[in-house]
Design an enzyme around this catalytic site. Structure first.
Site, PDB file in Angstrom:
ATOM      1  N   THR A  72      -1.909  -3.763  -5.422  1.00 56.35           N
ATOM      2  CA  THR A  72      -2.533  -3.470  -6.806  1.00 56.35           C
ATOM      3  C   THR A  72      -2.828  -4.810  -7.362  1.00 56.35           C
ATOM      4  O   THR A  72      -3.927  -4.789  -7.925  1.00 56.35           O
ATOM      5  CB  THR A  72      -1.585  -2.949  -7.790  1.00 56.35           C
ATOM      6  OG1 THR A  72      -1.082  -1.526  -7.425  1.00 56.35           O
ATOM      7  CG2 THR A  72      -1.990  -2.665  -9.357  1.00 56.35           C
ATOM      8  N   ASN A 152      -4.689   8.003   0.578  1.00 56.20           N
ATOM      9  CA  ASN A 152      -3.323   8.584   0.428  1.00 56.20           C
ATOM     10  C   ASN A 152      -2.919   9.802  -0.177  1.00 56.20           C
ATOM     11  O   ASN A 152      -1.768  10.246   0.490  1.00 56.20           O
ATOM     12  CB  ASN A 152      -2.856   7.354  -0.729  1.00 56.20           C
ATOM     13  CG  ASN A 152      -3.597   7.362  -2.140  1.00 56.20           C
ATOM     14  OD1 ASN A 152      -4.787   7.122  -1.921  1.00 56.20           O
ATOM     15  ND2 ASN A 152      -2.815   7.714  -3.157  1.00 56.20           N
ATOM     16  N   GLN A 180      -2.861   2.158   3.200  1.00 56.62           N
ATOM     17  CA  GLN A 180      -2.335   3.433   4.241  1.00 56.62           C
ATOM     18  C   GLN A 180      -2.273   3.288   5.484  1.00 56.62           C
ATOM     19  O   GLN A 180      -1.808   3.948   6.267  1.00 56.62           O
ATOM     20  CB  GLN A 180      -2.843   4.601   3.516  1.00 56.62           C
ATOM     21  CG  GLN A 180      -2.508   5.271   2.103  1.00 56.62           C
ATOM     22  CD  GLN A 180      -1.042   5.542   1.887  1.00 56.62           C
ATOM     23  OE1 GLN A 180      -0.603   5.892   2.987  1.00 56.62           O
ATOM     24  NE2 GLN A 180      -0.503   5.413   0.505  1.00 56.62           N
ATOM     25  N   SER A 200      -0.082  -3.613   1.696  1.00 50.73           N
ATOM     26  CA  SER A 200       1.365  -3.735   0.938  1.00 50.73           C
ATOM     27  C   SER A 200       2.654  -3.478   1.879  1.00 50.73           C
ATOM     28  O   SER A 200       2.686  -2.433   2.282  1.00 50.73           O
ATOM     29  CB  SER A 200       1.263  -2.641  -0.140  1.00 50.73           C
ATOM     30  OG  SER A 200       2.184  -2.981  -0.973  1.00 50.73           O
ATOM     31  N   HIS A 202       5.512  -2.416   1.540  1.00 48.20           N
ATOM     32  CA  HIS A 202       6.581  -1.312   1.291  1.00 48.20           C
ATOM     33  C   HIS A 202       5.971  -0.054   1.850  1.00 48.20           C
ATOM     34  O   HIS A 202       6.626   0.973   1.990  1.00 48.20           O
ATOM     35  CB  HIS A 202       6.750  -1.185  -0.178  1.00 48.20           C
ATOM     36  CG  HIS A 202       5.837  -0.449  -0.997  1.00 48.20           C
ATOM     37  ND1 HIS A 202       5.959   0.791  -1.540  1.00 48.20           N
ATOM     38  CD2 HIS A 202       4.676  -1.113  -1.703  1.00 48.20           C
ATOM     39  CE1 HIS A 202       4.884   0.957  -2.272  1.00 48.20           C
ATOM     40  NE2 HIS A 202       4.178   0.024  -2.571  1.00 48.20           N
ATOM     41  N   CYS A 275       4.782 -40.811 -26.382  1.00 49.52           N
ATOM     42  CA  CYS A 275       5.277 -41.825 -25.313  1.00 49.52           C
ATOM     43  C   CYS A 275       6.184 -42.727 -26.152  1.00 49.52           C
ATOM     44  O   CYS A 275       5.658 -43.424 -27.036  1.00 49.52           O
ATOM     45  CB  CYS A 275       4.016 -42.357 -24.609  1.00 49.52           C
ATOM     46  SG  CYS A 275       4.553 -43.525 -23.395  1.00 49.52           S
TER      47      CYS A 275
HETATM   48  N1  PLP Z   1      -3.914   1.847  -2.443  1.00 48.73           N
HETATM   49  C1  PLP Z   1      -3.461   2.954  -1.766  1.00 48.73           C
HETATM   50  C2  PLP Z   1      -4.410   3.884  -1.132  1.00 48.73           C
HETATM   51  C3  PLP Z   1      -2.277   3.366  -2.153  1.00 48.73           C
HETATM   52  O1  PLP Z   1      -1.700   4.214  -1.379  1.00 48.73           O
HETATM   53  C4  PLP Z   1      -1.259   2.457  -3.060  1.00 48.73           C
HETATM   54  C5  PLP Z   1       0.134   2.937  -3.464  1.00 48.73           C
HETATM   55  O2  PLP Z   1       0.291   4.149  -3.251  1.00 48.73           O
HETATM   56  C6  PLP Z   1      -1.908   1.419  -3.246  1.00 48.73           C
HETATM   57  C7  PLP Z   1      -3.067   1.147  -3.189  1.00 48.73           C
HETATM   58  C8  PLP Z   1      -1.193   0.475  -4.276  1.00 48.73           C
HETATM   59  O3  PLP Z   1      -0.011  -0.390  -3.525  1.00 48.73           O
HETATM   60  P1  PLP Z   1       0.943  -1.218  -4.304  1.00 48.73           P
HETATM   61  O4  PLP Z   1       1.920  -0.131  -4.545  1.00 48.73           O
HETATM   62  O5  PLP Z   1       1.567  -2.195  -3.429  1.00 48.73           O
HETATM   63  O6  PLP Z   1       0.487  -1.593  -5.610  1.00 48.73           O
END
Ligand code: PLP
Length: 325
Positions: A72, A152, A180, A200, A202, A275
């Site tokens: 994000t 997603n 994704q 990302s 995670h 100073c």
């Molecule tokens: N873009 C897509 C297609 C996503 O699925 C997501 C998160 O679900 C993001 C961006 C945002 O990722 P982050 O959680 O790292 O901000």
């Protein structure tokens, strides 16, 4: 109860190897990567190894991979900076993008009057290539295309090779949200044309809070966090004098040189320091308002003799020597 986790498009459990590696880092390699002592150097080399790994996977150069906290953040930065630093006036996207693309697009439309065109999508949510092609043929202003690799919610993939080729031919920027697909499908910047790619950790068994982006070396943008890292010391909303602007920057070596460089450029400002006996420290006012010791302040103050042309000149000079660059 044995739970079955089938929500991996939202986030993924961390791989055991990632947990082991992160545990070691948190226990042993906790240094600040900017420090020059042993712990700092170890932390720095871990970061550079991670950068190299991502660069190798994407077939990019290591200098083209940047770390941020989330995709994000990466996407906000890419879109904002493309408008503010690359002069993009038209962005082409689809309404099926993730909100972290759609919300900045609305902001850029409202705030900077950027034209945003949403391509239509087919029954599977795939962006119309014919429409993209025709829009790019007519493109008369600096344009950017921002399209996701894989959706997603429904899983449909766009053909990023074809989209990239069209963007390259038209000479426009192409940002691809690969959140994704990164780590699951091949993405090769030496084969296909991308200006920016966001990812990302995670989403593929890495930790949360580890976003990254690829930026083609031709499209250097300024890191938003550093640029946002300029703070105003005085009130900027209710009751303040318009002729005094006190701004603080992170106290880097370059910030130390800022006053000096401004002076060389013929611009006279004052610092926020007092100073005494050769030791520079924050003024009593800055101390009283809790000005952090790790920031440097510069005060610009104006009079009725200050012209707009002078301010424009100062802005130009500052852009060249800003300590955040
Ligand atoms: N873009 C897509 C297609 C996503 O699925 C997501 C998160 O679900 C993001 C961006 C945002 O990722 P982050 O959680 O790292 O901000």
């Amino acid at each position: 109860m044995n739970r079955i986790y089938l929500d991996n498009a939202s986030t993924t459990p961390m791989d055991d190897r990632v947990i082991a590696s992160m545990t070691k880092v948190m226990q042993e390699d906790f240094g600040n990567p900017s420090s020059i002592h042993h712990y700092g150097r170890v932390a720095r080399s871990l970061i550079e190894d991670a950068r190299k790994t991502i660069a190798n996977i994407l077939k990019a150069s290591i200098g083209e991979v940047f770390f941020v906290s989330t995709a994000t953040e990466a996407i906000n930065m890419i879109l904002n900076n493309s408008v503010q630093h690359h002069g993009v006036r038209h962005i082409i996207s689809t309404v099926t993008e993730h909100h972290c693309v759609l919300h900045p697009l609305t902001y850029l439309q409202q705030q900077y009057d950027v034209k945003v065109t949403y391509l239509s999508v087919d029954e599977y949510g795939r962006a119309s290539i014919a429409e993209l092609q025709s829009l790019l043929q007519q493109a008369s202003e600096p344009t950017m295309v921002s399209l996701m690799h894989g959706n997603n919610e429904i899983g449909t993939m766009n053909d990023v090779s074809v989209i990239g080729a069209l963007c390259k031919e038209a000479g426009v920027l192409f940002h691809c949200d690969t959140v994704q697909t990164m780590g699951k499908y091949p993405i090769d910047v030496s084969e296909d044309y991308f200006s920016f790619i966001s990812g990302s950790a995670h989403k593929f068994h890495g930790p949360k809070g580890a976003g990254f982006f690829y930026m083609n070396s031709e499209n250097i943008i300024k890191p938003a966090l550093l640029l946002h890292d300029i703070q105003y010391n005085g009130d900027q909303h209710d009751s303040f004098m318009a002729h005094v602007l006190s701004v603080s920057f992170p106290a880097t070596e370059k910030a130390d040189m800022l006053m000096f460089n401004l002076d060389i450029a013929g611009i006279c400002v004052s610092s926020g320091s007092a100073c005494s006996s050769g030791i520079e420290s924050d003024s009593h006012v800055l101390v009283a308002i809790g000005h952090p010791a790790d920031r440097k302040t510069i005060r610009f103050s104006f009079s009725k003799y200050t012209s707009m042309a002078e301010i424009d000149l100062v802005m130009d000079k500052l852009k060249g020597i800003t300590p955040t660059k």
